[in-house]
Design a protein around this motif. Structure first.
Motif, PDB file in Angstrom:
ATOM      1  N   ILE A 144      24.428  21.121  11.103  1.00  0.00           N
ATOM      2  CA  ILE A 144      25.079  22.137  11.929  1.00  0.00           C
ATOM      3  C   ILE A 144      25.783  23.134  11.006  1.00  0.00           C
ATOM      4  N   ASP A 145      25.152  24.294  10.789  1.00  0.00           N
ATOM      5  CA  ASP A 145      25.749  25.288   9.892  1.00  0.00           C
ATOM      6  C   ASP A 145      27.102  25.754  10.409  1.00  0.00           C
ATOM      7  N   GLU A 146      27.167  26.132  11.690  1.00  0.00           N
ATOM      8  CA  GLU A 146      28.432  26.449  12.343  1.00  0.00           C
ATOM      9  C   GLU A 146      28.305  26.093  13.814  1.00  0.00           C
ATOM     10  N   GLU A 147      29.399  25.577  14.379  1.00  0.00           N
ATOM     11  CA  GLU A 147      29.380  25.113  15.763  1.00  0.00           C
ATOM     12  C   GLU A 147      30.352  25.945  16.596  1.00  0.00           C
ATOM     13  N   SER A 148      29.918  26.311  17.798  1.00  0.00           N
ATOM     14  CA  SER A 148      30.683  27.249  18.623  1.00  0.00           C
ATOM     15  C   SER A 148      31.807  26.601  19.413  1.00  0.00           C
ATOM     16  N   ALA A 149      31.769  25.304  19.606  1.00  0.00           N
ATOM     17  CA  ALA A 149      32.845  24.600  20.333  1.00  0.00           C
ATOM     18  C   ALA A 149      32.762  23.122  19.994  1.00  0.00           C
TER      19      ALA A 149
END
Length: 285
Positions: free
Chosen positions: A216-221
């Motif tokens: 997960i490179d970046e997670e929104s929540a």
């Protein structure tokens, strides 16, 4: 067996974090679960043993595209939301059976709150460690009371990093391969970066979450990392633990999300609950 796709922690402007929820009525093997999660290619896939739901106790396993994790906030929220919608749970108090233990779930004014695992300080790392796998400067970071950076777990081990303002949070980036190497060596999930300066006036914190070591490179929540963050920030700044905190995340990914966290103080420990709103996106027929 069928599955649904839902998004958890949505705001009035959309956002949220997608998760797949699989109704496992055939007893899937771990290998099959891993394959389904890999094909789904979402940050998390939850597998519910629907034939084992009894007395509002629900057994759930969680998989990223790369591996199994003990618990996941947004996928748990999606799971209990769809179970409640389908009439598979009764009342407003449920039990979440995970590899992190048996956790409480409550329904309060149409918002589901998921208990996270007991918070604990795993270890502390140096500022140099973080500077090595991010593009941050020394002056961008606010250290903990020991002049270190805390790693907190409420089910998953996250580096909790406070930065000085919203612009630093917005513009920062990670050095992906170096971060993967560091997290894999230390068995950390990722880094949760927090600013006390926010976009919306009624928010308490703004955050970003990076977990490339688990795909997960970046997670929104996120649930567990925000639970760890609230535990850390309320401890450090002696903030009020008798209120609900509103957290912004995903705003710099065009996926504005709202996560709500509360702490229930008990005699010997503190229970941390993460809640939010959920939307059903797709359901297999």
């Amino acid at each position: 067996m069928k599955q649904c796709i839902l998004t958890s922690f949505i705001s009035t402007n959309g956002g949220g974090n997608k998760a797949a929820v699989v109704f496992d009525d055939i007893g899937l093997s771990e290998l099959k679960m891993k394959k389904i999660a890999f094909v789904n290619d979402l940050s998390e896939t939850a597998f519910i043993r629907v034939g084992h739901i009894k007395n509002n106790e629900v057994q759930i396993r969680y998989f990223t595209p790369n591996e199994e994790v003990d618990v996941c906030g947004h996928a748990a929220l999606a799971s209990f939301y769809i179970l409640k919608q389908k009439g598979m749970l009764s009342g407003s108090h449920f039990f979440h059976i995970t590899k992190a233990g048996k956790l409480d779930v409550t329904l309060e004014e149409d918002i589901i709150f998921i208990e996270m695992a007991q918070p604990n300080l795993v270890c502390e790392i140096s500022l140099e460690d973080v500077l090595n796998f991010t593009d941050l400067n020394r002056d961008d970071v606010i250290l903990n009371n020991n002049s270190k950076i805390s790693v907190i777990s409420t089910g998953l081990k996250d580096i909790i990093l406070e930065v000085k303002d919203l612009n630093i949070l917005k513009t920062m980036d990670i050095k992906k391969e170096k971060m993967i190497d560091f997290c894999m060596k230390n068995k950390f999930i990722g880094i949760h970066v927090v600013s006390r300066e926010t976009i919306e006036k009624d928010s308490d914190f703004a955050c970003r979450n990076f977990a490339p070591a688990v795909g997960i490179d970046e997670e929104s929540a996120t649930g567990t990392s925000n639970a760890s963050m609230i535990y850390y920030m309320t401890e450090k700044y002696k903030l009020d633990r008798k209120r609900i905190y509103k957290i912004e995340q995903g705003y710099f990914m065009d996926s504005p999300s709202h996560i709500y966290v509360k702490i229930a103080e008990e005699k010997d420990n503190a229970k941390i609950f993460v809640g939010g709103n959920v939307k059903l996106i797709y359901e297999e027929k």
